[in-house]
Design a protein around this motif. Structure first.
Motif, PDB file in Angstrom:
ATOM      1  N   LEU A 129       0.928  -0.963   0.067  1.00  0.00           N
ATOM      2  CA  LEU A 129      -0.011  -0.030  -0.139  1.00  0.00           C
ATOM      3  C   LEU A 129       0.819   1.255   0.117  1.00  0.00           C
ATOM      4  N   SER A 130       2.112   1.314   0.721  1.00  0.00           N
ATOM      5  CA  SER A 130       2.839   2.166   0.730  1.00  0.00           C
ATOM      6  C   SER A 130       3.656   2.683  -0.573  1.00  0.00           C
ATOM      7  N   VAL A 131       4.021   1.700  -1.212  1.00  0.00           N
ATOM      8  CA  VAL A 131       4.523   1.675  -2.564  1.00  0.00           C
ATOM      9  C   VAL A 131       3.579   2.248  -3.423  1.00  0.00           C
ATOM     10  N   ALA A 132       2.223   1.957  -3.535  1.00  0.00           N
ATOM     11  CA  ALA A 132       1.188   2.425  -4.522  1.00  0.00           C
ATOM     12  C   ALA A 132       1.271   3.730  -4.134  1.00  0.00           C
ATOM     13  N   GLY A 133       1.123   4.354  -2.602  1.00  0.00           N
ATOM     14  CA  GLY A 133       1.003   5.681  -2.466  1.00  0.00           C
ATOM     15  C   GLY A 133       2.076   6.582  -2.828  1.00  0.00           C
ATOM     16  N   GLU A 134       3.264   5.940  -2.628  1.00  0.00           N
ATOM     17  CA  GLU A 134       4.498   6.666  -3.190  1.00  0.00           C
ATOM     18  C   GLU A 134       4.359   6.717  -4.694  1.00  0.00           C
ATOM     19  N   SER A 135       4.204   5.825  -5.423  1.00  0.00           N
ATOM     20  CA  SER A 135       3.961   6.043  -6.856  1.00  0.00           C
ATOM     21  C   SER A 135       2.670   7.077  -7.385  1.00  0.00           C
ATOM     22  N   LEU A 136       1.559   7.225  -6.599  1.00  0.00           N
ATOM     23  CA  LEU A 136       0.521   8.219  -6.781  1.00  0.00           C
ATOM     24  C   LEU A 136       1.212   9.508  -6.522  1.00  0.00           C
ATOM     25  N   VAL A 137       1.836   9.589  -5.484  1.00  0.00           N
ATOM     26  CA  VAL A 137       2.806  11.111  -5.108  1.00  0.00           C
ATOM     27  C   VAL A 137       3.440  11.436  -6.175  1.00  0.00           C
ATOM     28  N   ALA A 138       4.206  10.501  -6.425  1.00  0.00           N
ATOM     29  CA  ALA A 138       5.367  11.101  -7.666  1.00  0.00           C
ATOM     30  C   ALA A 138       4.665  11.018  -9.213  1.00  0.00           C
ATOM     31  N   ALA A 139       3.683  10.573  -9.573  1.00  0.00           N
ATOM     32  CA  ALA A 139       3.261  10.397 -10.900  1.00  0.00           C
ATOM     33  C   ALA A 139       2.888  11.934 -11.505  1.00  0.00           C
ATOM     34  N   PRO A 140       2.244  12.848 -10.619  1.00  0.00           N
ATOM     35  CA  PRO A 140       1.888  13.857 -11.486  1.00  0.00           C
ATOM     36  C   PRO A 140       3.042  14.853 -11.737  1.00  0.00           C
ATOM     37  N   PHE A 141       4.145  14.561 -10.969  1.00  0.00           N
ATOM     38  CA  PHE A 141       5.570  15.243 -11.284  1.00  0.00           C
ATOM     39  C   PHE A 141       5.997  14.614 -12.606  1.00  0.00           C
ATOM     40  N   ALA A 142       6.148  13.332 -12.458  1.00  0.00           N
ATOM     41  CA  ALA A 142       6.688  12.686 -13.698  1.00  0.00           C
ATOM     42  C   ALA A 142       5.814  12.769 -14.903  1.00  0.00           C
ATOM     43  N   ILE A 143       4.635  12.982 -14.896  1.00  0.00           N
ATOM     44  CA  ILE A 143       3.965  13.279 -15.951  1.00  0.00           C
ATOM     45  C   ILE A 143       4.235  14.544 -16.275  1.00  0.00           C
ATOM     46  N   GLY A 144       4.136  15.567 -15.707  1.00  0.00           N
ATOM     47  CA  GLY A 144       4.429  17.051 -15.989  1.00  0.00           C
ATOM     48  C   GLY A 144       5.807  17.021 -16.702  1.00  0.00           C
ATOM     49  N   PHE A 145       6.831  16.239 -16.406  1.00  0.00           N
ATOM     50  CA  PHE A 145       8.392  16.288 -16.799  1.00  0.00           C
ATOM     51  C   PHE A 145       8.196  15.605 -18.240  1.00  0.00           C
ATOM     52  N   LEU A 146       7.317  14.555 -18.353  1.00  0.00           N
ATOM     53  CA  LEU A 146       7.186  13.910 -19.558  1.00  0.00           C
ATOM     54  C   LEU A 146       6.492  14.797 -20.826  1.00  0.00           C
ATOM     55  N   ILE A 147       5.537  15.598 -20.030  1.00  0.00           N
ATOM     56  CA  ILE A 147       5.023  16.446 -21.121  1.00  0.00           C
ATOM     57  C   ILE A 147       6.052  17.754 -21.664  1.00  0.00           C
TER      58      ILE A 147
END
Length: 253
Positions: A129-147
């Motif tokens: 559950l923690s790893v899933a939450g960590e990925s959710l937190v990081a995802a918006p920044f990663a997606i922004g970087f990819l854009i």
């Protein structure tokens, strides 16, 4: 993120993720920051041809964790641990002279992963559950970087061929599956054994850097690594002895 969300939903834990409190999300956010920093620095070290230095970072990580335990949790060092930390400090000095500057990549990797471990120690969640939450937190920044990469013309996901795209997609499970296996093993294997097994990763990284990539390894650098190995030998031997002494006490209770 997609892989970990699939794991959480398959376990029926989606509602638990939604009900996480503010403190849990804060700790998960800190863990996400530390592990993202660790991965980012590691990737930079690999693509810049400094794989041996990344191996150094994971070698000294257990010793950095010990120091953090002293500073944050007021843990006391045994004599052997003091000697191990002192020898490791001497190794860093030798490698600083060799490189001409402190081994920043190694130190950042060791510190970020040690802080990640500390955060995981106190976060009140199942590791999955923690790893899933960590990925959710990081995802918006990663997606922004990819854009941003796409707009700037730096994206290679579609332009470098199907094989390249498949490898990038595979990086997700290749990263997450070892974390899940590590979490499962941590509940079944003694901590001393886990600690010793963790030296396999930097050993394989160093072998790859020296044998495959043929990175430069002057005598002074070998000396620095030799001191690190001596420190780890002292540290591991002390850990095994203390674990063996603890077994009779536990059985007596």
């Amino acid at each position: 993120m997609l892989l970990m969300m699939g794991v959480v939903l398959a376990l029926g834990w989606g509602s638990q993720l939604l009900r996480m409190g503010r403190r849990s999300w804060l700790l998960v956010g800190c863990a996400s920051l530390f592990i993202t920093t660790n991965w980012g620095v590691y990737i930079y070290g690999v693509v810049s041809g400094r794989v041996v230095e990344t191996a150094l970072g994971y070698y000294i990580n257990p010793l950095v964790s010990v120091l953090i335990g002293v500073v944050i949790f007021r843990e006391k060092l045994s004599r052997a641990q003091v000697v191990a930390v002192a020898v490791a400090a001497a190794a860093v000095v030798v490698l600083t002279v060799d490189y001409g500057h402190p081994p920043y990549i190694a130190l950042c990797l060791a510190l970020s992963f040690a802080l990640y471990g500390v955060t995981k120690k106190v976060v009140p969640l199942d590791p999955r559950l923690s790893v899933a939450g960590e990925s959710l937190v990081a995802a918006p920044f990663a997606i922004g970087f990819l854009i941003w990469l796409g707009v700037a013309g730096g994206s290679t996901f579609l332009s470098a061929g199907a094989g390249h795209s498949v490898l990038l997609v595979a990086a997700g499970p290749v990263t997450a599956i070892p974390l899940l296996l590590f979490a499962a093993a941590a509940q079944r294997v003694p901590l001393v054994t886990m600690g010793i097994l963790q030296y396999l990763t930097p050993s394989l990284q160093m072998a790859w850097g020296v044998v495959v990539l043929q990175e430069d390894m002057p005598l002074s650098r070998w000396l620095g690594f030799a001191l690190i190995w001596v420190a780890l030998l002292i540290f591991t031997t002390d850990s095994v002895r203390r674990a063996r002494r603890a077994v009779p006490r536990v059985l007596a209770q």
